[in-house]
Design a protein around this motif. Structure first.
Motif, mmCIF file in Angstrom:
data_model
loop_
_atom_site.group_PDB
_atom_site.id
_atom_site.type_symbol
_atom_site.label_atom_id
_atom_site.label_comp_id
_atom_site.label_asym_id
_atom_site.label_seq_id
_atom_site.Cartn_x
_atom_site.Cartn_y
_atom_site.Cartn_z
ATOM 1 N N VAL A 1 48.963 41.116 36.265
ATOM 2 C CA VAL A 1 48.216 41.823 37.313
ATOM 3 C C VAL A 1 46.717 41.655 37.102
ATOM 4 O O VAL A 1 45.964 41.369 38.054
ATOM 5 C CB VAL A 1 48.598 43.312 37.318
ATOM 6 C CG1 VAL A 1 47.596 44.134 38.136
ATOM 7 C CG2 VAL A 1 50.000 43.512 37.887
ATOM 8 N N LEU A 2 46.265 41.816 35.859
ATOM 9 C CA LEU A 2 44.839 41.662 35.566
ATOM 10 C C LEU A 2 44.368 40.231 35.820
ATOM 11 O O LEU A 2 43.248 40.021 36.318
ATOM 12 C CB LEU A 2 44.563 42.062 34.115
ATOM 13 C CG LEU A 2 44.673 43.557 33.803
ATOM 14 C CD1 LEU A 2 44.625 43.789 32.295
ATOM 15 C CD2 LEU A 2 43.566 44.345 34.495
ATOM 16 N N THR A 3 45.194 39.259 35.499
ATOM 17 C CA THR A 3 44.810 37.863 35.710
ATOM 18 C C THR A 3 44.701 37.545 37.192
ATOM 19 O O THR A 3 43.702 36.966 37.655
ATOM 20 C CB THR A 3 45.838 36.928 35.051
ATOM 21 O OG1 THR A 3 45.901 37.198 33.648
ATOM 22 C CG2 THR A 3 45.455 35.467 35.257
ATOM 23 N N ILE A 4 45.720 37.930 37.975
ATOM 24 C CA ILE A 4 45.694 37.652 39.416
ATOM 25 C C ILE A 4 44.546 38.409 40.078
ATOM 26 O O ILE A 4 43.811 37.852 40.904
ATOM 27 C CB ILE A 4 47.045 38.033 40.061
ATOM 28 C CG1 ILE A 4 48.162 37.151 39.507
ATOM 29 C CG2 ILE A 4 46.968 37.897 41.579
ATOM 30 C CD1 ILE A 4 49.559 37.608 39.913
ATOM 31 N N GLY A 5 44.390 39.681 39.718
ATOM 32 C CA GLY A 5 43.325 40.477 40.324
ATOM 33 C C GLY A 5 41.942 39.970 39.962
ATOM 34 O O GLY A 5 41.041 39.940 40.813
ATOM 35 N N SER A 6 41.742 39.551 38.720
ATOM 36 C CA SER A 6 40.437 39.021 38.307
ATOM 37 C C SER A 6 40.151 37.693 38.984
ATOM 38 O O SER A 6 39.004 37.413 39.366
ATOM 39 C CB SER A 6 40.405 38.857 36.786
ATOM 40 O OG SER A 6 40.591 40.098 36.142
ATOM 41 N N PHE A 7 41.168 36.867 39.146
ATOM 42 C CA PHE A 7 41.013 35.596 39.865
ATOM 43 C C PHE A 7 40.619 35.879 41.318
ATOM 44 O O PHE A 7 39.764 35.203 41.896
ATOM 45 C CB PHE A 7 42.320 34.810 39.783
ATOM 46 C CG PHE A 7 42.216 33.384 40.247
ATOM 47 C CD1 PHE A 7 40.996 32.764 40.481
ATOM 48 C CD2 PHE A 7 43.363 32.633 40.445
ATOM 49 C CE1 PHE A 7 40.910 31.438 40.901
ATOM 50 C CE2 PHE A 7 43.301 31.316 40.863
ATOM 51 C CZ PHE A 7 42.067 30.722 41.094
ATOM 52 N N GLY A 8 41.237 36.897 41.913
ATOM 53 C CA GLY A 8 40.863 37.285 43.268
ATOM 54 C C GLY A 8 39.431 37.767 43.345
ATOM 55 O O GLY A 8 38.700 37.448 44.292
ATOM 56 N N ALA A 9 38.993 38.539 42.339
ATOM 57 C CA ALA A 9 37.607 39.027 42.310
ATOM 58 C C ALA A 9 36.628 37.864 42.186
ATOM 59 O O ALA A 9 35.555 37.875 42.803
ATOM 60 C CB ALA A 9 37.421 40.003 41.153
ATOM 61 N N LEU A 10 36.986 36.856 41.388
ATOM 62 C CA LEU A 10 36.139 35.676 41.241
ATOM 63 C C LEU A 10 35.984 34.958 42.579
ATOM 64 O O LEU A 10 34.881 34.544 42.959
ATOM 65 C CB LEU A 10 36.739 34.740 40.198
ATOM 66 C CG LEU A 10 35.856 33.600 39.687
ATOM 67 C CD1 LEU A 10 34.704 34.154 38.861
ATOM 68 C CD2 LEU A 10 36.679 32.617 38.864
ATOM 69 N N THR A 11 37.083 34.834 43.308
ATOM 70 C CA THR A 11 37.031 34.203 44.628
ATOM 71 C C THR A 11 36.218 35.041 45.604
ATOM 72 O O THR A 11 35.432 34.509 46.391
ATOM 73 C CB THR A 11 38.456 33.985 45.171
ATOM 74 O OG1 THR A 11 39.220 33.224 44.227
ATOM 75 C CG2 THR A 11 38.430 33.247 46.497
ATOM 76 N N LEU A 12 36.399 36.352 45.558
ATOM 77 C CA LEU A 12 35.630 37.237 46.436
ATOM 78 C C LEU A 12 34.137 37.150 46.137
ATOM 79 O O LEU A 12 33.316 37.226 47.059
ATOM 80 C CB LEU A 12 36.110 38.679 46.279
ATOM 81 C CG LEU A 12 37.437 39.027 46.961
ATOM 82 C CD1 LEU A 12 37.939 40.377 46.493
ATOM 83 C CD2 LEU A 12 37.276 39.014 48.473
ATOM 84 N N TYR A 13 33.790 37.003 44.868
ATOM 85 C CA TYR A 13 32.377 36.857 44.512
ATOM 86 C C TYR A 13 31.783 35.624 45.185
ATOM 87 O O TYR A 13 30.641 35.649 45.660
ATOM 88 C CB TYR A 13 32.231 36.748 42.996
ATOM 89 C CG TYR A 13 30.811 36.499 42.538
ATOM 90 C CD1 TYR A 13 29.898 37.552 42.439
ATOM 91 C CD2 TYR A 13 30.374 35.211 42.232
ATOM 92 C CE1 TYR A 13 28.586 37.332 42.035
ATOM 93 C CE2 TYR A 13 29.067 34.977 41.829
ATOM 94 C CZ TYR A 13 28.180 36.034 41.733
ATOM 95 O OH TYR A 13 26.881 35.799 41.338
ATOM 96 N N SER A 14 32.567 34.563 45.253
ATOM 97 C CA SER A 14 32.075 33.327 45.862
ATOM 98 C C SER A 14 31.966 33.443 47.374
ATOM 99 O O SER A 14 30.957 33.052 47.962
ATOM 100 C CB SER A 14 32.994 32.160 45.494
ATOM 101 O OG SER A 14 32.597 30.972 46.152
ATOM 102 N N VAL A 15 32.999 33.985 48.013
ATOM 103 C CA VAL A 15 33.051 33.943 49.474
ATOM 104 C C VAL A 15 32.368 35.136 50.135
ATOM 105 O O VAL A 15 31.999 35.059 51.315
ATOM 106 C CB VAL A 15 34.508 33.844 49.981
ATOM 107 C CG1 VAL A 15 35.192 32.617 49.414
ATOM 108 C CG2 VAL A 15 35.304 35.102 49.657
ATOM 109 N N ALA A 16 32.199 36.254 49.399
ATOM 110 C CA ALA A 16 31.660 37.459 50.038
ATOM 111 C C ALA A 16 30.548 38.136 49.261
ATOM 112 O O ALA A 16 29.817 38.943 49.828
ATOM 113 C CB ALA A 16 32.792 38.464 50.284
#
Length: 369
Positions: free
Chosen positions: A23-38
């Motif tokens: 969960v932490l890995t998937i969620g952190s990967f999502g946060a990394l993507t959100l940092y880039s796109v938003a």
């Protein structure tokens, strides 16, 4: 040789680290993507929400599975009342009246209904003797339990959530042991009714989504725009992507909703097929853990609940992946844990928390509660 328990508290050692780390890995990967796109605020909000709801899931994991069974029907009834009330007093978002605006936060009753429906069906079939599984008495109560929330959610209208409820319900009914012929007959009946459903049951924008997904180029600036831009982002990423922070489709605002429903194409444009492969491996490990929990369960309620909950997360995953690649109509289903969105993450964490509770019981730790 000193035991690890001399240095690490037993309560910490007994935490379900496999799902928590995934969960932490998937969620952190999502946060990394959100940092880039938003941007940073989106990423920080996503991380804060993930950690807060993971804490909720850990708390739920400390409860015994039988407590969920005892509370299932009262909570199910309360959510049915909430689904009726949201039609009278709810807020409209994206054309659907699905939300209660409670000031500090918004509440969407259809989200907790997903795991609660799984619990309700599992509880029902756990009480049906094996000799009655091939009788009509094993079918109509389950169909009624499924149809009540599904129809209320279709009225909102929220086709994506209604489909998730149906898929999860059918999975539990199949795994409970209903005869295969019932599913074959039902599939044939639904197939025969599809023209009538398309013409009379779907709203105009839903019919447009269904008709356009096979050929989005028919309306490149309208209904087909989402799929076309999604495919461009995926194709331009290639094997290794353009690099972190270098996704033109999302940064130049060609790709719609890159923070939520179409976050996977935004990620693939920057990290390519390699990034997608890593994400899929994490999800498949999570699904494998959930199925192992179901396989290790001794009682019927826990086994059916575990299967239904992990399949609920799987259907989120599968529908979103099919949607962003143009293999299914756009129905507004985010990718769990990865996309920005509190409601979907709440549902996912509820599922994971209950799964961890069943896992804890399977491992014999429940006796200490």
């Amino acid at each position: 040789m000193l035991s690890n328990s001399r240095f690490v508290p037993i309560a910490i050692m007994r935490l379900p680290w496999v799902p928590m780390l995934l969960v932490l890995t998937i969620g952190s990967f999502g946060a990394l993507t959100l940092y880039s796109v938003a941007g940073g605020p989106w990423a920080l909000k996503h991380l804060f929400r993930m950690l807060m709801l993971l804490g909720m899931a850990i708390f739920i994991s400390r409860l015994k599975p039988r407590l969920f069974r005892d509370l299932t029907y009262p909570i199910y009834g309360s959510l049915i009342v909430a689904l009726i009330a949201v039609q009278l007093f709810g807020s409209v978002r994206n054309g659907a009246r699905s939300w209660f605006n409670l000031g500090l936060f918004e509440f969407q009753p259809s989200e907790p209904m997903k795991p609660v429906l799984v619990l309700a069906l599992a509880s029902f079939y756990a009480s049906v003797p094996a000799k009655y599984m091939r009788s009509f008495h094993a079918v109509w109560p389950a169909v009624l339990i499924m149809l009540l929330p599904t129809l209320l959610i279709l009225i909102q209208p929220d086709l994506g959530t209604a489909l998730l409820l149906v898929f999860s319900s059918l999975t539990i009914m199949f795994m409970a042991g209903l005869p295969l012929r019932l599913f074959l007959i039902g599939g044939i009946a639904v197939g025969a009714a599809l023209p009538a459903i398309y013409n009379y049951a779907l709203l105009p924008h839903q019919r447009d989504r269904v008709s356009i997904f096979l050929n989005p180029e028919q309306d490149p600036l309208g209904t087909g725009y989402h799929i076309i831009q999604s495919k461009i982002a995926i194709g331009s990423g290639g094997l290794f992507g353009k690099g972190f922070l270098h996704g033109s489709q999302s940064h130049l605002h060609f790709l719609p909703e890159p923070e939520t429903d179409f976050i996977v194409p935004a990620m693939m444009e920057e990290l390519g097929l390699v990034g997608l492969s890593f994400l899929m491996i994490c999800f498949f490990l999570l699904f494998r853990w959930g199925m192992n929990v179901a396989g290790a369960s001794n009682d019927r309620f826990s086994k059916l609940t575990a299967i239904g909950l992990i399949m609920t997360i799987f259907f989120y995953f599968a529908i979103n992946m099919l949607m962003v690649t143009g293999l299914a109509p756009v129905v507004g289903i985010p990718l769990p844990l990865f996309s920005h969105g509190g409601s979907a993450m709440l549902t996912t964490m509820l599922c994971i928390g209950i799964l961890m509770s069943i896992d804890r019981e399977n491992r014999g730790f429940g006796r200490e509660l």
